[in-house]
Scaffold this motif. Structure first.
Motif, PDB file in Angstrom:
ATOM      1  N   GLY A 195      30.208  37.512  63.500  1.00  0.00           N
ATOM      2  CA  GLY A 195      28.889  37.309  64.078  1.00  0.00           C
ATOM      3  C   GLY A 195      27.951  36.475  63.229  1.00  0.00           C
ATOM      4  O   GLY A 195      26.750  36.431  63.481  1.00  0.00           O
ATOM      5  N   VAL A 196      28.500  35.813  62.212  1.00  0.00           N
ATOM      6  CA  VAL A 196      27.732  34.868  61.397  1.00  0.00           C
ATOM      7  C   VAL A 196      28.446  33.525  61.590  1.00  0.00           C
ATOM      8  O   VAL A 196      29.517  33.306  61.012  1.00  0.00           O
ATOM      9  N   PRO A 197      27.882  32.651  62.431  1.00  0.00           N
ATOM     10  CA  PRO A 197      28.597  31.432  62.828  1.00  0.00           C
ATOM     11  C   PRO A 197      29.171  30.609  61.676  1.00  0.00           C
ATOM     12  O   PRO A 197      30.307  30.142  61.764  1.00  0.00           O
ATOM     13  N   GLU A 198      28.410  30.436  60.598  1.00  0.00           N
ATOM     14  CA  GLU A 198      28.934  29.605  59.503  1.00  0.00           C
ATOM     15  C   GLU A 198      30.125  30.271  58.811  1.00  0.00           C
ATOM     16  O   GLU A 198      31.046  29.591  58.370  1.00  0.00           O
ATOM     17  N   MET A 199      30.142  31.589  58.722  1.00  0.00           N
ATOM     18  CA  MET A 199      31.302  32.288  58.168  1.00  0.00           C
ATOM     19  C   MET A 199      32.468  32.236  59.148  1.00  0.00           C
ATOM     20  O   MET A 199      33.614  31.968  58.754  1.00  0.00           O
ATOM     21  N   ASP A 200      32.177  32.479  60.424  1.00  0.00           N
ATOM     22  CA  ASP A 200      33.249  32.494  61.424  1.00  0.00           C
ATOM     23  C   ASP A 200      33.939  31.136  61.522  1.00  0.00           C
ATOM     24  O   ASP A 200      35.166  31.070  61.624  1.00  0.00           O
ATOM     25  N   GLY A 201      33.172  30.049  61.457  1.00  0.00           N
ATOM     26  CA  GLY A 201      33.768  28.716  61.518  1.00  0.00           C
ATOM     27  C   GLY A 201      34.693  28.450  60.341  1.00  0.00           C
ATOM     28  O   GLY A 201      35.804  27.938  60.518  1.00  0.00           O
ATOM     29  N   THR A 202      34.255  28.814  59.160  1.00  0.00           N
ATOM     30  CA  THR A 202      35.072  28.624  57.955  1.00  0.00           C
ATOM     31  C   THR A 202      36.316  29.498  58.011  1.00  0.00           C
ATOM     32  O   THR A 202      37.410  29.059  57.655  1.00  0.00           O
ATOM     33  N   HIS A 203      36.155  30.733  58.471  1.00  0.00           N
ATOM     34  CA  HIS A 203      37.304  31.631  58.567  1.00  0.00           C
ATOM     35  C   HIS A 203      38.310  31.124  59.602  1.00  0.00           C
ATOM     36  O   HIS A 203      39.520  31.228  59.403  1.00  0.00           O
ATOM     37  N   ARG A 204      37.805  30.571  60.704  1.00  0.00           N
ATOM     38  CA  ARG A 204      38.714  30.018  61.723  1.00  0.00           C
ATOM     39  C   ARG A 204      39.548  28.883  61.115  1.00  0.00           C
ATOM     40  O   ARG A 204      40.755  28.801  61.330  1.00  0.00           O
ATOM     41  N   GLU A 205      38.909  28.011  60.339  1.00  0.00           N
ATOM     42  CA  GLU A 205      39.636  26.916  59.680  1.00  0.00           C
ATOM     43  C   GLU A 205      40.692  27.468  58.730  1.00  0.00           C
ATOM     44  O   GLU A 205      41.817  26.947  58.665  1.00  0.00           O
TER      45      GLU A 205
END
Length: 125
Positions: free
Chosen positions: A11-21
């Motif tokens: 639920g923290v977009p910048e963390m979620d994006g990095t984790h997805r990568e």
């Protein structure tokens, strides 16, 4: 290892994006040929360095109480990646492949403990 919004998103977009990568890179490494593996491992190492550097800034920004423990875990993983990178650069892929196979379990634990606590701290602020 495939990204699962329900299991992985904090639920923290910048963390979620990095984790997805990160998840996508680990998956690519899990299925990579011996020819593809070295370049992908370099990408994983660099991505993880940047990922952890950014999380360090987030921890400082929200005055994360467990910053020392979280940073120590990041340093441990970066040290392991550096160690295995030297073997990969020398053409020895076996140990790095074993390491990559263990990353999904490590990630699940890290996400559920340290990163979820960081996300909670960020959401408060």
């Amino acid at each position: 290892m495939v990204w699962d919004e329900t299991r992985h998103a904090l639920g923290v977009p910048e963390m979620d994006g990095t984790h997805r990568e990160f998840v996508e890179l680990v998956y690519a490494l899990l299925v990579a040929s011996d020819e593809e593996f070295p370049a992908l491992f370099v990408r994983l190492h660099e991505h993880t360095r940047q990922h952890f550097e950014h999380e360090g800034k987030l921890m400082k920004a929200c005055r994360f109480p467990a910053i020392g423990e979280h940073n120590s875990e990041h340093l441990r993983v970066l040290g392991e990646l550096a160690h295995f990178s030297r073997g990969v650069a020398a053409g020895r892929l076996g140990m790095a492949r074993n390491y990559v196979r263990a990353l999904p379990e490590w990630f699940a634990t890290h996400l559920a403990t340290m990163d979820s606590a960081l996300a909670g701290c960020l959401k408060k602020g």
